[in-house]
Design a protein around this motif. Structure first.
Motif, PDB file in Angstrom:
ATOM      1  N   ASP A 175       0.821  -1.211   0.000  1.00 17.54           N
ATOM      2  CA  ASP A 175       0.000   0.000   0.000  1.00 17.54           C
ATOM      3  C   ASP A 175       0.853   1.259   0.000  1.00 17.54           C
ATOM      4  OD1 ASP A 175      -2.338  -1.482   0.022  1.00 17.54           O
ATOM      5  OD2 ASP A 175      -2.631  -1.322   2.198  1.00 17.54           O
ATOM      6  N   ALA A 176       2.031   1.191   0.639  1.00 17.74           N
ATOM      7  CA  ALA A 176       2.875   2.376   0.808  1.00 17.74           C
ATOM      8  C   ALA A 176       3.773   2.664  -0.394  1.00 17.74           C
ATOM      9  CB  ALA A 176       3.748   2.222   2.062  1.00 17.74           C
ATOM     10  N   ILE A 177       4.017   1.660  -1.210  1.00 19.59           N
ATOM     11  CA  ILE A 177       4.959   1.876  -2.309  1.00 19.59           C
ATOM     12  C   ILE A 177       4.236   2.407  -3.539  1.00 19.59           C
ATOM     13  CG2 ILE A 177       4.885  -0.480  -3.214  1.00 19.59           C
ATOM     14  CD1 ILE A 177       8.011  -0.055  -3.604  1.00 19.59           C
ATOM     15  N   ASP A 178       4.866   3.394  -4.153  1.00 18.28           N
ATOM     16  CA  ASP A 178       4.351   3.972  -5.387  1.00 18.28           C
ATOM     17  C   ASP A 178       5.531   4.516  -6.177  1.00 18.28           C
ATOM     18  OD1 ASP A 178       5.050   6.483  -4.231  1.00 18.28           O
ATOM     19  OD2 ASP A 178       3.019   6.788  -3.477  1.00 18.28           O
TER      20      ASP A 178
ATOM     21  N   LEU B   4       7.952  -0.897 -10.834  1.00 22.66           N
ATOM     22  CA  LEU B   4       8.344   0.317 -10.132  1.00 22.66           C
ATOM     23  C   LEU B   4       9.856   0.502 -10.263  1.00 22.66           C
ATOM     24  CD1 LEU B   4       6.129  -0.152  -6.975  1.00 22.66           C
ATOM     25  CD2 LEU B   4       5.818   1.542  -8.796  1.00 22.66           C
ATOM     26  N   ASP B   5      10.256   1.708 -10.536  1.00 25.84           N
ATOM     27  CA  ASP B   5      11.668   2.006 -10.758  1.00 25.84           C
ATOM     28  C   ASP B   5      12.317   2.405  -9.439  1.00 25.84           C
ATOM     29  OD1 ASP B   5      14.070   2.418 -12.057  1.00 25.84           O
ATOM     30  OD2 ASP B   5      13.565   4.471 -12.637  1.00 25.84           O
ATOM     31  N   CYS B   6      12.493   1.422  -8.552  1.00 26.15           N
ATOM     32  CA  CYS B   6      13.143   1.687  -7.275  1.00 26.15           C
ATOM     33  C   CYS B   6      14.170   0.597  -7.021  1.00 26.15           C
ATOM     34  CB  CYS B   6      12.125   1.762  -6.135  1.00 26.15           C
ATOM     35  SG  CYS B   6      11.217   0.238  -5.832  1.00 26.15           S
ATOM     36  N   ARG B   7      15.159   0.924  -6.245  1.00 26.61           N
ATOM     37  CA  ARG B   7      16.188  -0.046  -5.852  1.00 26.61           C
ATOM     38  C   ARG B   7      15.732  -0.679  -4.542  1.00 26.61           C
ATOM     39  NH1 ARG B   7      17.270  -0.935 -10.282  1.00 26.61           N
ATOM     40  NH2 ARG B   7      15.493  -0.256 -10.086  1.00 26.61           N
ATOM     41  N   VAL B   8      16.074  -1.948  -4.339  1.00 25.78           N
ATOM     42  CA  VAL B   8      15.642  -2.684  -3.154  1.00 25.78           C
ATOM     43  C   VAL B   8      16.836  -3.367  -2.503  1.00 25.78           C
ATOM     44  CG1 VAL B   8      14.186  -4.550  -2.268  1.00 25.78           C
ATOM     45  CG2 VAL B   8      13.359  -3.113  -4.156  1.00 25.78           C
ATOM     46  N   ALA B   9      16.955  -3.180  -1.188  1.00 18.84           N
ATOM     47  CA  ALA B   9      17.934  -3.930  -0.400  1.00 18.84           C
ATOM     48  C   ALA B   9      17.164  -4.784   0.599  1.00 18.84           C
ATOM     49  CB  ALA B   9      18.878  -2.997   0.348  1.00 18.84           C
ATOM     50  N   MET B  10      17.511  -6.063   0.640  1.00 19.25           N
ATOM     51  CA  MET B  10      16.959  -6.942   1.658  1.00 19.25           C
ATOM     52  C   MET B  10      17.764  -6.692   2.933  1.00 19.25           C
ATOM     53  SD  MET B  10      14.658  -8.345  -0.188  1.00 19.25           S
ATOM     54  CE  MET B  10      13.951  -9.846   0.459  1.00 19.25           C
ATOM     55  N   VAL B  11      17.078  -6.461   4.045  1.00 20.17           N
ATOM     56  CA  VAL B  11      17.722  -6.279   5.343  1.00 20.17           C
ATOM     57  C   VAL B  11      17.113  -7.352   6.230  1.00 20.17           C
ATOM     58  CG1 VAL B  11      18.225  -4.691   7.226  1.00 20.17           C
ATOM     59  CG2 VAL B  11      17.890  -3.792   4.909  1.00 20.17           C
TER      60      VAL B  11
END
Length: 192
Positions: free
Chosen positions: A41-44, A73-80
């Motif tokens: 819901d929070a990601i856009d 979506l054009d975002c970078r993702v890091a798994m933490v």
């Protein structure tokens, strides 16, 4: 409205999510989600980077990651995450991977790197994502296990192909007058 980059922290432990958010507050605009559905819901399109826990009840971080990539979506993702990396990470669509516990400096540095990578084209982004996965596996797995892994061999092959393409692109650009002018423009000091 702010021009700060937007980072979404997704962590099912509220105290830890809030801690990460407080560490990042001076560096970017932070959104916080405490579970997978809340993250979706929070990601856009305004979100530039996501810090994503892998192990969450209900909708796991792996599934949230898949949904982010499915949405294009054009975002970078890091798994933490507390999950030690294994060869399954090679096929996952994240850009970086941090094993908990993480320090404020590690978290901030990772976000800075993700934001920098978001300025690269897709070829460079893939190269750096795969290089991060290789470095992570090399730090966690014995040499014999790496040599025995077909997934790791495919990763190495893909990195070699991408490195050649990146080198070709750089060589083509460096011979261009526009590229040389851009480099000169970048290195010139701003007027005072």
């Amino acid at each position: 409205m702010t021009d700060d980059p937007v980072v979404l922290v997704v962590e099912d432990e509220p105290d830890l999510a809030d801690l990460y958010s407080s560490w990042l507050a001076d560096h970017c605009t932070v959104r916080t989600a405490y579970d997978g559905p809340e993250a979706l819901d929070a990601i856009d399109a305004d979100v530039n980077a996501v810090l994503l826990d892998r192990l969450m009840p209900g909708l796991s971080g792996d599934r949230v990651l898949d949904a982010i990539r499915d949405r294009d979506l054009d975002c970078r993702v890091a798994m933490v995450t507390a999950v030690e990396p294994d060869f399954d990470i090679i096929g996952m669509g994240f850009d970086d991977y941090l094993v908990k516990p993480v320090s404020p400096d590690d978290l901030i540095d990772t976000v800075d790197q993700l934001l920098l990578r978001s300025t690269y084209d897709a070829q460079i982004q893939e190269f750096f994502a795969l290089a991060s996965k290789r470095a992570l596996l090399e730090s966690q797995k014995p040499e014999a296990e790496l040599r025995a892994s077909e997934e790791y061999a495919r990763l190495e092959d893909r990195l070699a192909v991408l490195r050649e393409r990146v080198d070709d692109t750089v060589a083509q650009l460096s011979g261009s007058d526009d590229y040389e002018q851009a480099c000169r423009d970048i290195t010139q000091e701003e007027p005072t």
